[in-house]
Motif scaffolding. Structure first.
Motif, mmCIF file in Angstrom:
data_model
loop_
_atom_site.group_PDB
_atom_site.id
_atom_site.type_symbol
_atom_site.label_atom_id
_atom_site.label_comp_id
_atom_site.label_asym_id
_atom_site.label_seq_id
_atom_site.Cartn_x
_atom_site.Cartn_y
_atom_site.Cartn_z
ATOM 1 N N LEU A 58 103.696 69.984 52.770
ATOM 2 C CA LEU A 58 103.987 68.866 53.663
ATOM 3 C C LEU A 58 105.404 69.004 54.194
ATOM 4 N N ALA A 59 105.561 68.755 55.490
ATOM 5 C CA ALA A 59 106.890 68.658 56.101
ATOM 6 C C ALA A 59 107.063 67.240 56.603
ATOM 7 N N MET A 60 108.270 66.707 56.460
ATOM 8 C CA MET A 60 108.513 65.335 56.897
ATOM 9 C C MET A 60 109.960 65.181 57.316
ATOM 10 N N GLY A 61 110.177 64.269 58.262
ATOM 11 C CA GLY A 61 111.533 64.068 58.751
ATOM 12 C C GLY A 61 111.620 62.850 59.641
ATOM 13 N N SER A 62 112.742 62.735 60.340
ATOM 14 C CA SER A 62 113.004 61.569 61.186
ATOM 15 C C SER A 62 113.050 61.972 62.644
ATOM 16 N N ALA A 63 112.760 61.012 63.515
ATOM 17 C CA ALA A 63 112.748 61.240 64.959
ATOM 18 C C ALA A 63 113.636 60.210 65.640
ATOM 19 N N GLY A 64 114.565 60.670 66.460
ATOM 20 C CA GLY A 64 115.435 59.770 67.201
ATOM 21 C C GLY A 64 114.680 59.015 68.275
ATOM 22 N N PRO A 65 115.332 58.030 68.905
ATOM 23 C CA PRO A 65 114.641 57.180 69.879
ATOM 24 C C PRO A 65 114.141 57.912 71.112
ATOM 25 N N SER A 66 114.702 59.063 71.451
ATOM 26 C CA SER A 66 114.271 59.781 72.657
ATOM 27 C C SER A 66 113.083 60.701 72.415
#
Length: 373
Positions: free
Chosen positions: A307-315
């Protein structure tokens, strides 16, 4: 709500701590029957792709091969004391858990079989079970930003937290859910000031507060994963941290196994917990404001599937995931509270998978690679 309000609320609930306790997720770095849990201290800076090395994740994670522990009731005891003048070399702290003795001892850096720049920590005594646990990690160093930098270890029915403190830290109080308050006093071990404490696995920790001679420095409200408390974000007086929120980032079936990833936001920071078949992992980041969460893969797990996981900015509008054979899958960011996250499973083999974040106009924002470990 300020950090002081958080503590008052916990105390009024008479130990019913409002810490999120997700399913026990899978930890790398198991040595001598113990489980080692490390919590990254770095902040997630907006606009920067923060990619963790696969071999250095597990924050905190627990292999399912380890025994799962029951949550502690309110009927438990814990004590801690600093080493005395005639204590053995390397002793960080000792005490009791439910009347059973324990001790945390650090080896000399690079000695006893530890590699260059590495250091052993040994958890011993009946409180840690018949065999105790040993962890090999980078040698202790005083933290540069936070007042305390802690590592966790669990063995038998007890968990421990230990680590280096800044030069101005004179003591740390750890408040447990049943009203016990443990006071940790730093001791110099091989040139670095260290603290340590042990409590039952599953015992809720309300907070840990670091003090200097002038007063309070910062407080950590822990995240709880599988009965283990993680101290990630240290809040200065008056800081409130992130608002509490949680939600499912993604789930499904891949390579014949179910997978899921959830996000948990709160005063502890931001944590992602993933489960895939009998494996998985989790990662917590030191975050005090959603505006500081950028776009990047936080970490990835081993196992099948990984599994890969992370965060995404508003753009970020979408994440394109490309397998080694050239197939591309689109992943949509999911909002939890005011933050956005993404997750995807990927397959076997040593070859890297690529992910690329795009904005609404189709322009690539950032990208990275993940590979099964």
């Amino acid at each position: 709500m300020s950090i002081h309000d958080e503590r008052d609320l916990y105390e009024r609930l008479d130990g019913a701590v409002e810490a999120i306790t997700p399913r026990p997720a899978p930890v790398d770095g198991v040595m001598r029957h113990g489980r080692v849990i490390r919590w990254r201290r770095r902040s997630v800076v907006a606009g920067v792709a923060a990619v963790a090395v696969a071999g250095a994740v597990a924050v905190p994670t627990v292999r399912h091969a380890a025994t799962q522990h029951q949550t502690a009731t309110s009927h438990y005891t814990a004590t801690v004391q600093a080493p005395g003048p005639h204590s053995p070399a390397g002793l960080i702290a000792s005490g009791t858990v439910n009347g059973q003795r324990w001790a945390l001892t650090a080896g000399r850096p690079g000695a006893g079989g530890a590699g260059r720049g590495q250091q052993f920590v040994i958890a011993s005594g009946p409180a840690f079970g018949p065999d105790g646990s040993t962890d090999s990690a980078p040698a202790f160093a005083a933290p540069s930003t936070d007042p305390v930098s802690l590592t966790g270890m669990a063995s038998g029915p007890s968990q421990a937290a230990y680590g280096a403190v800044a030069a101005d830290v004179s003591s740390i109080t750890v408040r447990l859910g049943n009203g016990i308050v443990l006071t940790l006093h730093p001791v110099r071990v091989y040139g670095v000031r260290l603290v340590g404490v042990a409590i039952p696995v599953g015992a809720p920790v309300v907070s840990a507060t670091a003090y200097s001679a002038r007063g309070e420095i910062a407080t950590a409200i822990p995240f709880r994963d599988g009965g283990i408390s993680s101290f990630v974000t240290w809040l200065r007086p008056g800081q409130s941290g992130l608002a509490r929120a949680s939600g499912l980032i993604g789930s499904g079936f891949y390579l014949g196994k179910a997978w899921s990833v959830r996000a948990y936001l709160g005063p502890w920071g931001a944590c992602l917990v993933g489960q895939a078949g009998e494996g998985g992992g989790s990662s917590c980041e030191e975050v005090t404001s959603v505006s500081r969460i950028g776009t990047g893969a936080w970490f990835w797990t081993g196992g099948v599937p990984a599994l890969a996981m992370g965060s995404a900015g508003p753009s970020v509008a979408r994440i394109a995931v490309t397998s080694p054979d050239g197939k591309t899958t689109q992943v949509q960011p999911v909002a939890v509270g005011a933050a956005r996250f993404f997750a995807f499973p990927f397959g076997q083999g040593p070859k890297h998978w690529k992910w690329t974040a795009y904005d609404g106009s189709g322009h690539a924002i950032t990208s990275g690679d993940v590979a099964p470990s």
